[in-house]
Motif scaffolding. Structure first.
Motif, short mmCIF file in Angstrom:
data_model
loop_
_atom_site.label_atom_id
_atom_site.label_comp_id
_atom_site.label_asym_id
_atom_site.label_seq_id
_atom_site.Cartn_x
_atom_site.Cartn_y
_atom_site.Cartn_z
N ILE A 86 -2.56 2.81 10.67
CA ILE A 86 -2.59 2.56 9.23
C ILE A 86 -3.99 2.67 8.65
O ILE A 86 -4.16 2.61 7.45
CB ILE A 86 -1.99 1.18 8.89
N GLY A 87 -5.00 2.83 9.51
CA GLY A 87 -6.37 2.85 9.00
C GLY A 87 -6.79 1.46 8.60
O GLY A 87 -6.21 0.46 9.01
N SER A 88 -7.80 1.38 7.74
CA SER A 88 -8.27 0.06 7.33
C SER A 88 -7.32 -0.51 6.28
O SER A 88 -6.77 0.21 5.45
CB SER A 88 -9.69 0.14 6.77
N LEU A 89 -7.13 -1.80 6.37
CA LEU A 89 -6.21 -2.48 5.47
C LEU A 89 -6.81 -3.81 5.08
O LEU A 89 -7.19 -4.60 5.95
CB LEU A 89 -4.85 -2.70 6.15
N THR A 90 -6.92 -4.06 3.81
CA THR A 90 -7.36 -5.35 3.32
C THR A 90 -6.12 -6.21 3.09
O THR A 90 -5.26 -5.85 2.28
CB THR A 90 -8.15 -5.21 2.00
N VAL A 91 -6.01 -7.28 3.84
CA VAL A 91 -4.85 -8.17 3.70
C VAL A 91 -5.02 -8.95 2.40
O VAL A 91 -6.06 -9.55 2.15
CB VAL A 91 -4.73 -9.12 4.92
N ARG A 92 -3.98 -8.91 1.58
CA ARG A 92 -4.01 -9.53 0.27
C ARG A 92 -3.29 -10.87 0.29
O ARG A 92 -2.40 -11.11 1.11
CB ARG A 92 -3.35 -8.59 -0.75
N PRO A 133 0.84 -1.20 0.00
CA PRO A 133 0.00 0.00 0.00
C PRO A 133 0.88 1.26 0.00
O PRO A 133 2.02 1.24 0.48
CB PRO A 133 -0.78 -0.10 1.32
N SER A 134 0.36 2.36 -0.51
CA SER A 134 1.15 3.58 -0.68
C SER A 134 1.59 4.20 0.64
O SER A 134 2.56 4.95 0.67
CB SER A 134 0.37 4.60 -1.50
N ASN A 135 0.90 3.90 1.74
CA ASN A 135 1.30 4.47 3.04
C ASN A 135 2.37 3.64 3.75
O ASN A 135 2.75 3.95 4.88
CB ASN A 135 0.09 4.70 3.95
N PHE A 136 2.90 2.63 3.09
CA PHE A 136 3.98 1.81 3.64
C PHE A 136 5.28 2.13 2.90
O PHE A 136 5.30 2.22 1.68
CB PHE A 136 3.67 0.31 3.51
N THR A 137 6.36 2.30 3.67
CA THR A 137 7.67 2.54 3.08
C THR A 137 8.25 1.21 2.64
O THR A 137 8.36 0.28 3.45
CB THR A 137 8.61 3.20 4.10
N PRO A 138 8.63 1.09 1.36
CA PRO A 138 9.22 -0.17 0.89
C PRO A 138 10.64 -0.33 1.42
O PRO A 138 11.43 0.61 1.42
CB PRO A 138 9.21 -0.03 -0.63
N GLY A 158 -0.62 -13.50 -0.44
CA GLY A 158 0.81 -13.34 -0.65
C GLY A 158 1.45 -12.34 0.30
O GLY A 158 2.64 -12.06 0.20
N TRP A 159 0.65 -11.79 1.22
CA TRP A 159 1.14 -10.86 2.24
C TRP A 159 1.10 -11.53 3.60
O TRP A 159 0.22 -12.35 3.88
CB TRP A 159 0.26 -9.64 2.35
N GLU A 160 2.00 -11.13 4.47
CA GLU A 160 1.90 -11.39 5.90
C GLU A 160 1.97 -10.04 6.58
O GLU A 160 2.89 -9.25 6.32
CB GLU A 160 3.03 -12.30 6.39
N VAL A 161 0.96 -9.74 7.41
CA VAL A 161 0.86 -8.44 8.08
C VAL A 161 0.94 -8.66 9.58
O VAL A 161 0.27 -9.54 10.13
CB VAL A 161 -0.48 -7.74 7.73
N ARG A 162 1.81 -7.85 10.24
CA ARG A 162 1.93 -7.94 11.69
C ARG A 162 2.01 -6.53 12.27
O ARG A 162 2.73 -5.69 11.75
CB ARG A 162 3.20 -8.73 12.08
N GLU A 163 1.25 -6.32 13.35
CA GLU A 163 1.33 -5.04 14.06
C GLU A 163 2.10 -5.26 15.35
O GLU A 163 1.78 -6.16 16.13
CB GLU A 163 -0.07 -4.49 14.38
N TRP A 164 3.10 -4.41 15.57
CA TRP A 164 4.01 -4.53 16.69
C TRP A 164 3.81 -3.38 17.67
O TRP A 164 3.51 -2.26 17.26
CB TRP A 164 5.46 -4.51 16.20
#
Length: 182
Positions: free
Chosen positions: A157-163, A132-137, A165-171
């Motif tokens: 991050i607001g709402s995020l639809t997990v796609r 997503p555009s609000n994430f720094t690569p 091929g992604w793994e998402v973790r909030e720390w």
């Protein structure tokens, strides 16, 4: 301009009591103290993920550059064998990635204030959707290199639809960022 360089270590440390967790946290503070004496280590911060993930602990180190990980200073006093044995034998699901921020900038600063969330998205396969555009690569450049690309976002991050091929973790930070000049 030097690109931001981060050494990221994820792991599990199974524990059944708060005393075991406190002992692990105290050990890790000593470990960070040692790493911050190595030339090229700039900052260190630890995080915990409240979700049920295979590696709920993250240590994030900012470095002056990727060469730090192959320097004499690092190889002579750090690495897995530098971890006290009583803790090393219980650590599982190690995952270490060396990452670089975007070209042409020394950003991002991934220092996280206490109480502020820090989210990582890992692109696990080449054809996973873009970040997503609000994430720094963050470009994976070394060590285990277990993912294709990582994205980082400090703050909500607001709402995020997990796609797929992604793994998402909030720390959440365990302690404030520490620096080598403390």
């Amino acid at each position: 301009m030097a690109r931001a360089t981060y050494y990221m270590v994820e792991m599990n440390y199974p524990h059944t009591t708060s005393a075991e967790r406190e002992a692990f946290d105290e050990f890790y503070q000593r470990h960070i103290n040692m790493l911050l004496t190595i030339p090229g280590f700039i900052t260190a911060q630890r995080f915990v993920c409240s979700a049920n993930v295979k590696a709920p602990f993250l240590a994030l180190y900012r470095l002056v550059g990727p060469d730090v990980m192959t320097s004499d200073g690092y190889t002579k006093k750090a690495g897995r064998m530098s971890v006290e044995q009583e803790f090393r034998v219980k650590m599982t699901n190690w995952d270490r990635n060396l990452v670089l921020g975007p070209r042409g900038t020394s950003a991002p600063d991934l220092s996280v204030d206490m109480g502020t969330p820090f989210t990582l998205i890992d692109r696990l396969i080449d054809d996973a959707p873009p970040l997503p555009s609000n994430f720094t690569p963050l470009e994976i450049v070394g060590l285990d290199a277990t993912i294709v690309e990582r994205g980082a976002c400090v703050g909500e991050i607001g709402s995020l639809t997990v796609r797929e091929g992604w793994e998402v973790r909030e720390w959440c930070p365990i302690h404030p960022v520490r620096s080598s000049d403390e």
